[in-house]
Write an enzyme that holds these catalytic residues in place. Sequence first.
Site, PDB file in Angstrom:
ATOM      1  N   LYS A 150       0.786  -1.229  -0.141  1.00  0.00           N
ATOM      2  CA  LYS A 150       0.089   0.075  -0.112  1.00  0.00           C
ATOM      3  C   LYS A 150       0.984   1.152   0.179  1.00  0.00           C
ATOM      4  O   LYS A 150       0.708   2.096  -0.904  1.00  0.00           O
ATOM      5  CB  LYS A 150      -1.065   0.018   1.256  1.00  0.00           C
ATOM      6  CG  LYS A 150      -1.950  -1.213   1.269  1.00  0.00           C
ATOM      7  CD  LYS A 150      -3.074  -1.166   2.491  1.00  0.00           C
ATOM      8  CE  LYS A 150      -2.274  -1.436   3.568  1.00  0.00           C
ATOM      9  NZ  LYS A 150      -1.637  -2.549   3.660  1.00  0.00           N
ATOM     10  N   THR A 151       1.805   1.273   0.889  1.00  0.00           N
ATOM     11  CA  THR A 151       2.644   2.617   0.991  1.00  0.00           C
ATOM     12  C   THR A 151       3.529   2.538  -0.326  1.00  0.00           C
ATOM     13  O   THR A 151       3.905   3.513  -0.980  1.00  0.00           O
ATOM     14  CB  THR A 151       3.811   2.526   1.970  1.00  0.00           C
ATOM     15  OG1 THR A 151       3.042   2.318   3.311  1.00  0.00           O
ATOM     16  CG2 THR A 151       4.638   3.573   2.408  1.00  0.00           C
ATOM     17  N   ASP A 194      -0.948   6.966   6.581  1.00  0.00           N
ATOM     18  CA  ASP A 194      -0.972   5.453   7.026  1.00  0.00           C
ATOM     19  C   ASP A 194      -1.698   5.321   8.212  1.00  0.00           C
ATOM     20  O   ASP A 194      -2.108   6.341   8.828  1.00  0.00           O
ATOM     21  CB  ASP A 194       0.511   5.012   7.259  1.00  0.00           C
ATOM     22  CG  ASP A 194       0.616   3.615   7.013  1.00  0.00           C
ATOM     23  OD1 ASP A 194      -0.436   2.913   6.684  1.00  0.00           O
ATOM     24  OD2 ASP A 194       1.639   3.018   7.222  1.00  0.00           O
ATOM     25  N   THR A 241      -5.212  -1.172   7.189  1.00  0.00           N
ATOM     26  CA  THR A 241      -5.408  -2.507   7.188  1.00  0.00           C
ATOM     27  C   THR A 241      -6.806  -3.026   7.851  1.00  0.00           C
ATOM     28  O   THR A 241      -7.274  -4.049   7.810  1.00  0.00           O
ATOM     29  CB  THR A 241      -4.345  -3.368   8.073  1.00  0.00           C
ATOM     30  OG1 THR A 241      -4.499  -2.556   9.489  1.00  0.00           O
ATOM     31  CG2 THR A 241      -3.147  -2.878   7.420  1.00  0.00           C
ATOM     32  N   ARG A 264       6.281  -8.281   1.549  1.00  0.00           N
ATOM     33  CA  ARG A 264       7.016  -7.690   2.817  1.00  0.00           C
ATOM     34  C   ARG A 264       7.899  -8.922   3.301  1.00  0.00           C
ATOM     35  O   ARG A 264       8.957  -9.048   3.712  1.00  0.00           O
ATOM     36  CB  ARG A 264       6.299  -6.966   3.720  1.00  0.00           C
ATOM     37  CG  ARG A 264       7.303  -6.340   4.958  1.00  0.00           C
ATOM     38  CD  ARG A 264       6.453  -5.862   6.068  1.00  0.00           C
ATOM     39  NE  ARG A 264       5.837  -4.636   5.336  1.00  0.00           N
ATOM     40  CZ  ARG A 264       4.934  -3.891   5.875  1.00  0.00           C
ATOM     41  NH1 ARG A 264       4.210  -4.426   7.110  1.00  0.00           N
ATOM     42  NH2 ARG A 264       4.445  -2.857   5.184  1.00  0.00           N
TER      43      ARG A 264
END
Length: 359
Positions: A66-67, A111, A160, A219
């Site tokens: 997402k980032t 975020d 999330t 990740r």
Amino acid sequence: MDSNIVRSEVSLPDDERDRALRPARLDEFLGQSAMKENLAVFIKAARERGESLDHVFLTGPPGLGKTTLAHIIANEMGVEFIETSAPALDKPKDLVGILTNLKPKAVFFIDEIHRLKPAIEEMLYIAMEDFELDWIIGQGPSARTMRIPLPRWTLAGATTKAGMVSSPLISRFGISCRFSLYEGADIEAIIRRSAGLLNIEIENEAAALLASCSRFTPRVTNRLLRRMRDFAQIIGKESLNEHYAADALPKTVAGETKTLITRAVVENGLKRLEIDELGLERLDREILRMVIERYGGGPVGAETLAISVGEAVDTLEDFYEPFLIQAGLLERTPRGRTATALACKHLGISSRPSEPRLL
């Protein structure tokens, strides 16, 4: 050299290699094909009109990009990128300070947007919709409201927990991007790309095994790849006869030494990290065993289970449970958590005990 080895001639300084693992453009962003294709259309249309992109809502499990995608949006639009998190916006003046300094068409990334304070969220409504800010000057009877104009800008909000974001805030986003777990082929492609950027080589079988243990999350994939690099580089040299075949040693390619990751390296590395073939770590298995053996397979409440394994409830619900549920190993029921037959099979337990085991 064996044709079964993935090669790359990318050569970057060590500090730049780690930063380079994050893609900078949409064509470098692997996976999430449908979402990426739609976003490419929206970005191209906005650029052709000379406008800022609509506000973008990014939601999905942690570690899926997402980032990274927020950074890519700014790069593709060719605009300024400002990044913060909701907990960092403690007072309205914090938000005002950022918004009043935004350049036209800039991307402002927040975020954990579900954690915005109500006062800041309400201020954000007007800024997103009217591109203006209401700011109160003075106190008491002499107080007055001043409306501050803002340039056209784009808010990229990531979370999330989409269910915890208020409906008025969600309705102000023009573009919604929902991330899902990656396909195995996409994870393998990410491994190959990252291996090239880290200046290492990895066999196809090793890449496939690593992908199957990466929880289908980039990740986790990149974290495990770095650890496999360490095992191949150090243990491969020091314990060759004990752990690896001769081809697990670093090879010299084009005049420079590259570390080679073989399947043997990955198997031994995963064993050392206590990660099994499904990507479960030690605490994942402990959670399942606790439900099966101590609580008779469930149901058991989240708080009771968290205390039993020595973790916070939030950590259990946000970090461990989602993957266990997606993997079909755990179920959430109105009465609590229940282990599935697949969990029993994976742990080598013939069947769920009819009575809880007393410790």
